[in-house]
Structure formats: structure tokens, C-alpha cells
Motif scaffolding. Structure first.
Motif, PDB file in Angstrom:
ATOM      1  N   GLY A 177       0.797  -1.294   0.035  1.00 49.89           N
ATOM      2  CA  GLY A 177       0.071  -0.166   0.129  1.00 49.89           C
ATOM      3  C   GLY A 177       0.604   1.262  -0.184  1.00 49.89           C
ATOM      4  O   GLY A 177       0.343   2.371   0.422  1.00 49.89           O
ATOM      5  N   PHE A 178       2.109   1.040  -0.270  1.00 49.90           N
ATOM      6  CA  PHE A 178       2.999   2.410  -0.500  1.00 49.90           C
ATOM      7  C   PHE A 178       2.851   3.128  -1.809  1.00 49.90           C
ATOM      8  O   PHE A 178       3.607   2.665  -2.733  1.00 49.90           O
ATOM      9  N   GLU A 179       1.663   3.616  -1.791  1.00 46.23           N
ATOM     10  CA  GLU A 179       1.309   4.002  -3.245  1.00 46.23           C
ATOM     11  C   GLU A 179       1.437   5.353  -3.692  1.00 46.23           C
ATOM     12  O   GLU A 179       1.473   5.865  -4.677  1.00 46.23           O
ATOM     13  N   GLN A 180       1.839   6.277  -2.656  1.00 44.54           N
ATOM     14  CA  GLN A 180       1.915   7.763  -2.903  1.00 44.54           C
ATOM     15  C   GLN A 180       3.294   8.027  -2.303  1.00 44.54           C
ATOM     16  O   GLN A 180       4.024   7.563  -1.284  1.00 44.54           O
ATOM     17  N   PRO A 181       4.109   9.021  -3.075  1.00 37.82           N
ATOM     18  CA  PRO A 181       5.595   9.293  -2.640  1.00 37.82           C
ATOM     19  C   PRO A 181       5.258   9.985  -1.091  1.00 37.82           C
ATOM     20  O   PRO A 181       4.372  10.678  -0.864  1.00 37.82           O
ATOM     21  N   GLY A 182       6.396   9.985  -0.311  1.00 38.22           N
ATOM     22  CA  GLY A 182       6.487  10.693   0.828  1.00 38.22           C
ATOM     23  C   GLY A 182       7.025   9.515   1.991  1.00 38.22           C
ATOM     24  O   GLY A 182       7.536   8.482   1.791  1.00 38.22           O
ATOM     25  N   THR A 183       7.251  10.058   3.240  1.00 36.51           N
ATOM     26  CA  THR A 183       7.598   9.288   4.429  1.00 36.51           C
ATOM     27  C   THR A 183       6.492   8.719   5.107  1.00 36.51           C
ATOM     28  O   THR A 183       5.418   9.409   5.794  1.00 36.51           O
ATOM     29  N   TYR A 184       6.647   7.341   5.433  1.00 34.41           N
ATOM     30  CA  TYR A 184       5.427   6.577   5.929  1.00 34.41           C
ATOM     31  C   TYR A 184       6.024   6.115   7.304  1.00 34.41           C
ATOM     32  O   TYR A 184       7.362   5.723   7.282  1.00 34.41           O
ATOM     33  N   GLN A 185       5.260   6.095   8.351  1.00 34.85           N
ATOM     34  CA  GLN A 185       5.912   5.699   9.659  1.00 34.85           C
ATOM     35  C   GLN A 185       5.227   4.274   9.900  1.00 34.85           C
ATOM     36  O   GLN A 185       3.964   4.151   9.879  1.00 34.85           O
ATOM     37  N   ILE A 186       6.039   3.110  10.405  1.00 32.09           N
ATOM     38  CA  ILE A 186       5.722   1.922  10.349  1.00 32.09           C
ATOM     39  C   ILE A 186       5.835   1.656  11.943  1.00 32.09           C
ATOM     40  O   ILE A 186       7.032   1.754  12.363  1.00 32.09           O
ATOM     41  N   THR A 187       4.697   1.270  12.592  1.00 22.93           N
ATOM     42  CA  THR A 187       4.839   0.865  14.268  1.00 22.93           C
ATOM     43  C   THR A 187       4.495  -0.557  14.176  1.00 22.93           C
ATOM     44  O   THR A 187       3.438  -0.978  13.674  1.00 22.93           O
ATOM     45  N   VAL A 188       5.455  -1.364  15.110  1.00 23.65           N
ATOM     46  CA  VAL A 188       5.054  -2.761  15.402  1.00 23.65           C
ATOM     47  C   VAL A 188       4.922  -2.871  16.668  1.00 23.65           C
ATOM     48  O   VAL A 188       5.798  -2.363  17.541  1.00 23.65           O
ATOM     49  N   TYR A 189       3.976  -4.048  16.773  1.00 21.17           N
ATOM     50  CA  TYR A 189       3.817  -4.376  18.290  1.00 21.17           C
ATOM     51  C   TYR A 189       3.538  -6.058  18.453  1.00 21.17           C
ATOM     52  O   TYR A 189       3.472  -6.529  17.284  1.00 21.17           O
ATOM     53  N   ALA A 190       3.964  -6.171  19.802  1.00 25.23           N
ATOM     54  CA  ALA A 190       3.679  -7.924  19.939  1.00 25.23           C
ATOM     55  C   ALA A 190       2.850  -8.009  21.250  1.00 25.23           C
ATOM     56  O   ALA A 190       3.085  -7.115  22.207  1.00 25.23           O
ATOM     57  N   GLN A 191       2.295  -9.086  21.278  1.00 24.68           N
ATOM     58  CA  GLN A 191       1.235  -9.364  22.631  1.00 24.68           C
ATOM     59  C   GLN A 191       1.551 -10.781  22.893  1.00 24.68           C
ATOM     60  O   GLN A 191       1.376 -11.799  22.100  1.00 24.68           O
ATOM     61  N   ASP A 192       1.628 -10.799  24.181  1.00 20.61           N
ATOM     62  CA  ASP A 192       1.593 -12.628  24.901  1.00 20.61           C
ATOM     63  C   ASP A 192       0.228 -13.036  24.756  1.00 20.61           C
ATOM     64  O   ASP A 192      -0.804 -12.292  24.648  1.00 20.61           O
ATOM     65  N   GLN A 193       0.193 -14.250  25.238  1.00 19.81           N
ATOM     66  CA  GLN A 193      -1.165 -14.987  25.619  1.00 19.81           C
ATOM     67  C   GLN A 193      -2.227 -14.563  26.689  1.00 19.81           C
ATOM     68  O   GLN A 193      -3.191 -14.418  26.533  1.00 19.81           O
ATOM     69  N   SER A 194      -1.324 -13.441  27.378  1.00 20.77           N
ATOM     70  CA  SER A 194      -2.216 -12.767  28.628  1.00 20.77           C
ATOM     71  C   SER A 194      -2.634 -11.406  28.249  1.00 20.77           C
ATOM     72  O   SER A 194      -3.221 -10.840  29.236  1.00 20.77           O
ATOM     73  N   GLY A 195      -2.321 -11.138  27.025  1.00 16.82           N
ATOM     74  CA  GLY A 195      -2.687  -9.935  26.662  1.00 16.82           C
ATOM     75  C   GLY A 195      -1.645  -8.540  26.914  1.00 16.82           C
ATOM     76  O   GLY A 195      -2.120  -7.641  26.431  1.00 16.82           O
ATOM     77  N   ASN A 196      -0.599  -9.169  27.363  1.00 18.05           N
ATOM     78  CA  ASN A 196       0.466  -8.093  27.616  1.00 18.05           C
ATOM     79  C   ASN A 196       1.005  -7.342  26.349  1.00 18.05           C
ATOM     80  O   ASN A 196       1.426  -8.536  25.420  1.00 18.05           O
ATOM     81  N   THR A 197       1.006  -6.272  26.034  1.00 12.24           N
ATOM     82  CA  THR A 197       1.315  -5.744  24.771  1.00 12.24           C
ATOM     83  C   THR A 197       3.005  -5.126  25.082  1.00 12.24           C
ATOM     84  O   THR A 197       3.198  -4.132  25.932  1.00 12.24           O
ATOM     85  N   SER A 198       3.787  -5.216  23.867  1.00 10.15           N
ATOM     86  CA  SER A 198       5.166  -4.401  23.899  1.00 10.15           C
ATOM     87  C   SER A 198       4.871  -2.988  23.737  1.00 10.15           C
ATOM     88  O   SER A 198       4.042  -2.586  23.286  1.00 10.15           O
ATOM     89  N   TYR A 199       6.198  -2.388  24.247  1.00 10.95           N
ATOM     90  CA  TYR A 199       6.075  -0.883  23.833  1.00 10.95           C
ATOM     91  C   TYR A 199       6.381  -1.003  22.330  1.00 10.95           C
ATOM     92  O   TYR A 199       6.917  -1.891  21.649  1.00 10.95           O
ATOM     93  N   PRO A 200       5.699  -0.055  21.431  1.00 10.25           N
ATOM     94  CA  PRO A 200       6.029   0.041  20.060  1.00 10.25           C
ATOM     95  C   PRO A 200       7.685   0.191  19.565  1.00 10.25           C
ATOM     96  O   PRO A 200       8.136   0.850  20.231  1.00 10.25           O
ATOM     97  N   GLN A 201       7.927  -0.622  18.356  1.00  7.09           N
ATOM     98  CA  GLN A 201       9.024  -0.233  17.901  1.00  7.09           C
ATOM     99  C   GLN A 201       8.935   0.613  16.375  1.00  7.09           C
ATOM    100  O   GLN A 201       7.892   0.260  15.657  1.00  7.09           O
TER     101      GLN A 201
END
Length: 546
Positions: A78-102
Motif C-alpha cells: 500500500g505504499f502508493e504515494q511518495p512521501g515518508t511513511y511511519q511503520i509501528t510494530v507491536y507484539a502481544q503475549d497470551q495474557s494480553g500484555n503488549t510490547s512498547y512499540p518499535q
């Protein structure tokens, strides 16, 4: 022991010229419990993705899956227009604990892009009405809100004056050029073509003096589809749109390998009239593009608009290339496609909670119409009722006149009016609508007002002999409401009988207990054919008529 899920780092592959896809990898995703999911969110490089006051509910998302080396990897196309895109990645364990974003960024220089061709034509009289122009304006604003740049939208209008976003006057030459010769088409992933205007006798009315035959249009679209890398979506709005869809469906289904790359939509079905009501605020396109603005998939946008306009017309969709519309698979295929970045907005249209109960009038022509308990994310701008008289022909509009009545804000959330409009005997249908300050319109709520006194609607025009008989048609007005306003009243009705059909049924119902229905059947010359009566000792049936 770790206090939360962690991601060490992420990387993203470059998007090469002519491409729109990048691979995102997350490394050293760790937790004391099992990892349940890893996902990313994309923030596109646009400062104003939404309407003012309309919050973003969800950005484009992609999932990352576990690889053999222990990393997690996913792709986003979906990188269809020129410019700078921000990409944020998360992870979550089985108990629902979510990581800080990278977080990382990706600078896209010249990718394949989604593009659009928007054309406002004219109606069958050669006129560009404000209602027709409004439909293409809806499309333009919706696509802009979903990330289309102005440079990716070719907007042509028969008006070419005073409309934001219009590039040039609509013309046969201009449409042919952008679909078949424009060099920008070769750098296109997906292309949406929206044509507003009437299609009459196989021709699209592109401006007051020029026509584009469906034969030429299908050839141009076929060439455009062959030159792009992805999907061609064609949306037709106007009288004859069903005819246009049938012609395009025949072309798209001719080559099985290419058929899946066509998505075809018409605002009405083959042979139906098409309606732009309330100056174009009530239309298939109005509801369709409102849903696109909110980030709906093509299927959800179509389904919402179809439901809203069902009482007027039958929108069509063909997305599986088999030349048959509105099949289950057509909707299924369209569920996996969206126009633009699929940015979900918290922006539902208003919802009407209550309307006036159905009313029966015996001594007056007045009835109070009201709407209450409107739920809306934005302030309500206007509320109105569409009043449809007893003799109204919803298919041709040739009988009766539908009337729009503005309701006034009387406080405490209620909008109301008490008109003296119910002068004809019969049942009036009342459709209620609400519009907010973002121009989003509710789905209609309906009630009825029945007038029991006075002459019926057909008596006003005179229907007491064969020469003034009203017309009853199985294709349009297959039901009429009559009464006997005096002891000498008799009503004549005309219908056309097709010998190949074999049998017709005439039925009289809702009779008062003191009334005996007597039907005299005549041929076109006035010769009696049969007598149908509840009390006749040997009533004829239509089967016995030569």
C-alpha cells in the motif's frame, strides 16, 4: 523475569521504483509467555487524512508471522504515494500484555499508485444538474480522504466551473486519452473510473454535445485494464447505469484470466430509472462514497448504499467476471478490496431512534410528523420527511409527486412539522431522514398516514369512464387504492394484456363489509368480456375470456 513483551528492533525493505510492497521484519520478539500475535500499523504521509472533527478509528494494519530463524515478518502492499511513511510494530503475549512499540520510517519516492478518473456527464436532456455534479464531488472528497493525491485523480466535469478538484471539461477526447494514451496509467496499480451521467440508447452522455458509445467505452476500459498492474473498478451513476454494467460485464467475462481484475458497480439495474433525490443528497453514490470515506471495503460500501436505496432502485455489483450480478460471490470478492488506504474513521452516519406512529385521518387533513432520539457523532444540520402520495409510481415518477417537507427543531432532540397535505383518500408513505454537519445522511425510517375521507387520487383526474381510465401495470403501478365517494361513483382502470402471458389475476381486497366488488371486463373497443362479482351466481374468471 521480563515485565512485558519486548521487540529488539525492526527493519523494512526498500520500495523500488514501480513497486508498492515492502517487507517488515521484527527481531528478538521475547516474552516469558508464548507470543500470541505481532502486527504493524502504517501512518501514511498525509497531513489531513480526515474531515475536521472526524477522528481516525484505525490505520492500515498488517500481520507479521514467525519465521524459521525466529524473527517475525510481514508485508504491506500500500505504499502508493511518495512521501515518508511511519511503520509501528507491536507484539502481544497470551495474557494480553503488549510490547512498547518499535517505530521506523520508510521514504517512498516513486511507487506504483492507485489512480482515479472521475467524470461528470449530463442527463438525457443534455443538462448538467447540481444533483448530478454533487455525485462526483462526493467521489472526489471520499478518495482524497482515503489518501489519493490530486495528481492521482483526473477529474473531468461538463461544468468545469467552480468545482473544487476539477481538472478540465469532460469530453470524449479527454476520456479516451486518460484511459488509453496517458503515460501515467502505466505506473498505476489499481484504477477506479467513476462516470456520473445518463446512458441512453447505448451512449454515455458525457457533455451537452458529445456522446460516448458503450462499444467505445468498453474498448477504452479494456485497454486501461491491460495497462495497469492491479484491479480496474468501474462505478456508474445515472439513468441507464444498469445497461452500462451489462455491456461491461460481457467484456470483463470474455477473458477468464482477466475477469477477476474487474470490479463493476451500477447504481440501478437494467431497465430501471435512477434517482437523485433531495438535490442529490439521497442517491446511491451519496451513501456509497460516504462509506468509502469511512474506510469501508467495496462490499460494505455497496451493501450500505444498496440498503439505503432499496425502495427506489436495485444497485448491481459484478466482481467475479461471470456476467451475472449480485451473486454471493460478487460480494465476497469485493470484501477483499477497498478504494484507497482503508483508513477506518469513527464517522457513522446519523441514526434515527423514533418517528411518528402511523396515523389514520377521519376528519382532518393534518397530521403531525416528527423525529426523535437521533444519534450522531456530529451536530444535526437538517431533518426532513419525504411524503409519497397514494398514487405515486416509484418506478417511473409519472404518477403523483413526492414532496419533501423540512422538519423544525422544537427542542429536546425532537424535529417536527404539522402539514395539511393529506387531502386525497388513500395511504401516504412517509420516509424520514437526518443529515449532520459533515453531510452524512441517515438511513430512512418510515411510517404511514391514511386518509379515509374525500375522493381517491385517481378521481381527481377523472376515472369514471373508459376514456379517462387510469393505467394499472404489473411493471409499475400494480396496485391502486380506490374508494366510492358517492353512490354513483364507478372507477375505470386500463391494463395491457399480453396474449403470451396466458393468465392475469384481478383482485379486490380491503372491502368494507357492506361493499360487494363488481368488476366489468371490456376489450379495447369497449365490448364487454366478463363480469366478476362476489355475489354473482356464476362469476366468470379470466381463464374463460377469449
Amino acid at each position: 523475569m521480563r515485565e512485558h513483551t519486548t521487540i529488539d528492533r525492526i527493519s523494512v525493505s526498500p520500495v523500488n521504483k514501480g513497486e508498492t510492497t515492502a517487507t517488515i521484519t521484527a527481531y528478538n520478539v521475547a516474552d516469558d509467555q508464548a507470543i500470541q500475535s505481532v502486527w504493524g500499523m502504517i501512518t501514511p504521509p498525509y497531513a489531513n487524512l480526515t474531515q475536521k472533527g472526524t477522528p481516525v478509528q484505525n490505520l492500515p494494519r498488517f500481520d507479521l508471522t514467525l519465521q524459521a530463524d525466529g524473527s517475525y515478518q510481514g508485508q504491506f502492499d500500500g505504499f502508493e504515494q511518495p512521501g515518508t511513511y511511519q511503520i509501528t510494530v507491536y507484539a502481544q503475549d497470551q495474557s494480553g500484555n503488549t510490547s512498547y512499540p518499535q517505530v521506523t520510517t520508510l521514504n517512498v519516492i516513486s511507487p506504483l499508485s492507485r489512480k482515479a478518473v472521475l467524470v461528470t456527464g449530463v442527463d438525457s436532456t443534455g443538462q448538467l444538474t447540481p444533483a448530478l455534479q454533487a455525485q462526483t464531488d462526493y467521489a472526489y472528497r471520499a478518495l482524497k480522504g482515503q489518501g489519493y493525491a490530486d495528481t492521482s485523480i483526473d477529474y473531468q466535469s461538463a461544468s468545469n466551473v467552480g468545482t473544487v478538484g476539477v481538472d478540465r471539461a469532460s469530453s470524449r477526447e479527454g476520456l479516451e486519452f486518460v484511459l488509453t494514451q496517458s503515460t501515467s496509467i502505466t505506473d498505476t496499480s489499481d484504477l477506479v473510473v467513476y462516470l456520473a451521467g445518463d446512458i441512453i440508447a447505448g451512449d454515455y452522455y458525457i457533455n451537452p454535445t458529445e456522446r460516448v458509445s458503450l462499444t467505445d467505452l468498453t474498448q477504452w476500459l479494456n485497454q486501461a485494464q491491460a495497462n495497469i498492474q492491479g484491479t480496474l473498478t468501474v462505478i456508474l451513476e445515472g439513468n441507464g447505469s444498469g445497461t452500462g454494467l451489462a455491456a461491461l460485464s460481457a467484456v470483463s467475462s470474455s477473458t477468464a484470466a482477466e475477469a477477476k481484475r474487474w470490479l463493476l458497480i451500477s447504481s440501478s439495474a437494467l431497465g430501471e430509472n435512477n434517482y437523485l433525490l433531495n438535490q442529490g443528497d439521497l442517491s446511491f453514490s451519496r451513501y456509497f462514497w460516504s462509506k468509502v470515506t469511512q474506510g469501508a471495503t467495496l462490499a460494505d460500501a455497496f451493501n450500505g448504499a444498496e440498503a439505503a436505496m432499496r425502495r427506489y432502485q436495485s444497485p448491481q455489483i459484478n466482481s467475479n467476471g461471470n456476467n451475472q450480478s449480485n451473486e454471493k460471490d460478487d460480494r465476497t470478492q469485493a470484501r477483499y478490496y477497498a478504494l484507497g488506504l482503508n483508513i477506518l474513521l469513527a464517522a457513522d452516519e446519523p441514526s434515527i431512534g423514533q418517528v411518528a406512529d402511523s396515523d389514520t385521518l377521519t376528519t382532518t387533513t393534518q397530521s403531525t410528523l416528527w423525529v426523535d432520539q437521533i444519534v450522531s457523532l456530529a451536530p444535526i444540520e437538517s431533518v426532513w420527511a419525504e411524503i409519497i402520495p397514494p398514487e405515486y409510481d416509484s418506478l417511473t415518477h409519472q404518477t403523483g409527486v413526492a414532496q419533501e417537507l423540512a422538519l423544525s427543531d422544537v427542542g429536546n432532540g425532537r424535529w417536527q412539522s404539522t402539514p395539511s397535505l393529506f387531502t386525497q383518500a388513500g395511504t401516504y408513505t412517509i420516509h424520514y431522514y437526518a443529515k449532520d454537519t459533515h453531510q452524512r445522511i441517515s438511513v430512512a425510517r418510515t411510517s404511514y398516514v391514511t386518509q379515509t375521507v374525500g375522493v381517491d387520487a385517481y378521481e381527481v383526474k377523472g376515472d369514471n369512464d373508459r376514456s379517462t381510465a387510469s393505467t394499472l401495470s404489473s411493471l409499475t403501478h400494480y396496485r391502486q387504492w380506490h374508494n366510492f365517494h358517492d353512490s354513483k361513483d364507478q372507477d375505470f382502470i386500463r391494463f395491457e394484456a399480453d396474449p403470451s402471458r396466458g393468465q392475469y389475476t384481478l383482485k379486490v381486497d380491503s372491502l368494507n363489509s357492506t361493499v360487494d366488488a363488481v368488476i366489468h371486463l371490456y376489450d379495447s373497443q369497449g365490448n364487454p368480456l366478463a363480469l366478476l362479482s362476489n355475489s354473482h351466481p356464476d362469476p366468470y374468471t379470466l381463464d374463460s375470456v377469449p
